[in-house]
Every structure is written in C-alpha cells, then in structure tokens.
Design a protein around this motif. Structure first.
Motif, mmCIF file in Angstrom:
data_model
loop_
_atom_site.group_PDB
_atom_site.id
_atom_site.type_symbol
_atom_site.label_atom_id
_atom_site.label_comp_id
_atom_site.label_asym_id
_atom_site.label_seq_id
_atom_site.Cartn_x
_atom_site.Cartn_y
_atom_site.Cartn_z
ATOM 1 N N VAL A 7 0.938 -1.317 -0.210
ATOM 2 C CA VAL A 7 0.172 0.192 -0.147
ATOM 3 C C VAL A 7 0.949 1.272 0.049
ATOM 4 N N LEU A 8 0.540 1.992 -0.761
ATOM 5 C CA LEU A 8 1.254 3.309 -0.939
ATOM 6 C C LEU A 8 -0.060 4.462 -0.473
ATOM 7 N N TRP A 9 0.559 5.441 0.013
ATOM 8 C CA TRP A 9 -0.729 6.499 0.368
ATOM 9 C C TRP A 9 0.004 8.219 0.196
ATOM 10 N N ALA A 10 -1.106 8.772 0.114
ATOM 11 C CA ALA A 10 -0.746 10.381 -0.128
ATOM 12 C C ALA A 10 -1.798 11.132 0.714
ATOM 13 N N PHE A 11 -1.287 12.119 1.533
ATOM 14 C CA PHE A 11 -2.120 13.000 2.150
ATOM 15 C C PHE A 11 -3.135 13.794 1.215
ATOM 16 N N ALA A 12 -4.399 13.864 1.520
ATOM 17 C CA ALA A 12 -5.073 14.822 0.670
ATOM 18 C C ALA A 12 -5.634 16.192 1.662
ATOM 19 N N SER A 13 -6.131 16.943 1.130
ATOM 20 C CA SER A 13 -6.561 18.211 1.910
ATOM 21 C C SER A 13 -7.448 17.936 3.234
ATOM 22 N N ASP A 14 -8.260 16.706 3.020
ATOM 23 C CA ASP A 14 -9.195 16.472 4.085
ATOM 24 C C ASP A 14 -9.109 14.929 4.452
ATOM 25 N N GLY A 15 -7.974 14.226 4.252
ATOM 26 C CA GLY A 15 -7.883 13.096 4.791
ATOM 27 C C GLY A 15 -6.402 12.343 4.058
ATOM 28 N N ILE A 16 -6.852 11.184 3.447
ATOM 29 C CA ILE A 16 -5.701 10.337 2.903
ATOM 30 C C ILE A 16 -6.238 9.517 1.798
ATOM 31 N N VAL A 17 -5.439 9.387 0.900
ATOM 32 C CA VAL A 17 -5.633 8.690 -0.151
ATOM 33 C C VAL A 17 -4.692 7.314 -0.237
ATOM 34 N N LEU A 18 -5.436 5.990 -0.246
ATOM 35 C CA LEU A 18 -4.504 4.899 -0.407
ATOM 36 C C LEU A 18 -4.503 3.913 -1.784
ATOM 37 N N HIS A 19 -3.613 3.375 -2.054
ATOM 38 C CA HIS A 19 -3.434 2.762 -3.163
ATOM 39 C C HIS A 19 -2.761 1.392 -2.947
ATOM 40 N N ASN A 20 -3.468 0.181 -3.149
ATOM 41 C CA ASN A 20 -2.954 -1.023 -2.938
ATOM 42 C C ASN A 20 -2.546 -1.442 -4.351
ATOM 43 N N PHE A 21 -1.407 -1.264 -4.692
ATOM 44 C CA PHE A 21 -0.856 -1.356 -6.141
ATOM 45 C C PHE A 21 -0.820 -2.911 -6.560
ATOM 46 N N THR A 22 -0.822 -4.004 -5.662
ATOM 47 C CA THR A 22 -0.984 -5.102 -6.072
ATOM 48 C C THR A 22 -2.170 -5.569 -6.662
ATOM 49 N N GLN A 23 -3.590 -5.040 -6.132
ATOM 50 C CA GLN A 23 -4.795 -5.186 -6.276
ATOM 51 C C GLN A 23 -5.270 -4.127 -7.150
ATOM 52 N N GLY A 24 -4.741 -3.236 -7.520
ATOM 53 C CA GLY A 24 -5.109 -2.059 -8.226
ATOM 54 C C GLY A 24 -6.532 -1.257 -7.780
ATOM 55 N N ILE A 25 -6.328 -1.191 -6.128
ATOM 56 C CA ILE A 25 -7.461 -0.720 -5.630
ATOM 57 C C ILE A 25 -7.245 0.726 -4.899
ATOM 58 N N CYS A 26 -8.032 1.737 -4.918
ATOM 59 C CA CYS A 26 -7.554 3.005 -4.457
ATOM 60 C C CYS A 26 -8.655 3.164 -3.428
ATOM 61 N N LEU A 27 -8.517 4.011 -2.305
ATOM 62 C CA LEU A 27 -9.527 4.153 -1.532
ATOM 63 C C LEU A 27 -9.144 5.598 -0.900
#
Length: 111
Positions: A26-46
């Motif tokens: 999982v990679l993640w990046a901070f957003a203005s109102d939370g955080i965005v997660l990316h599971n790169f092996t499953q191709g899912i973002c949350l």
C-alpha cells in the motif's frame, strides 16, 4: 464487511483483539481532508476522510481495534478528529473502517 469488534475478531481468527498493521503493498498520499490509499498489487484506491485517517494512523502493528477506539475518545472533540465522543460509537466506527481496509487488502492482522 465486519460491523463490530467481535466480528473482526472472528474474521481474524482470534479470541483476542488482533493487532492491525498496514500491508506492504500500500502506498498513500495525504489529501486536504484525509488520505488516499493505493493497494498497487490489487489495483484498488480508497480515500479516507479525516476521522478514518486517524484510525489509519494507529494501524502500526501495535494497536488493536479496541485500543484505537479508546484513543479516539482521548482526542479533542472535533468533527474532523473523532467520529463520536463515546467508546461504543467509536468501536462501531473503528470496526467499519478496519473492515473496509481489510476487504481491500490495505491492512492485515499481525499475530
């Protein structure tokens, strides 16, 4: 998706509260109102809002769902920091967030 801490225990296969940690995929990046997660092996973002981001921050392999719910009660009461001011409401919230993260492969139980 689990809606309570006892359902999370059953899914993790333990009578005790499992310790939860972030998955290595999982990679993640901070957003203005939370955080965005990316599971790169499953191709899912949350995208997590600020309250769910607080839960994410405690998923370090040293905290159970119960620990996290208790810690949410200790935070200052702000709409963006704590979803509810009581342990029961926080337990349900934490179970919902963990269930969603678990279903997407963003976290795992550390036994």
């Amino acid at each position: 998706m689990p809606s309570s801490i006892s359902e999370l225990r059953q899914e993790a296969g333990s009578e005790l509260d499992p310790l939860w940690e972030k998955a290595d995929t999982v990679l993640w990046a901070f957003a203005s109102d939370g955080i965005v997660l990316h599971n790169f092996t499953q191709g899912i973002c949350l995208e997590l809002d600020a309250a769910a981001h607080v839960v994410w921050s405690y998923l370090d392999g040293r905290h159970s769902a119960k620990d996290i719910a208790e810690r949410l009660c200790e935070l200052p009461t702000r709409g963006d920091a704590s979803p509810d001011g009581n342990p029961d409401g926080n337990s349900a919230f934490v179970a919902r967030v963990i269930g969603e993260l678990l279903a997407g492969g963003f976290i795992r139980s550390r036994q």
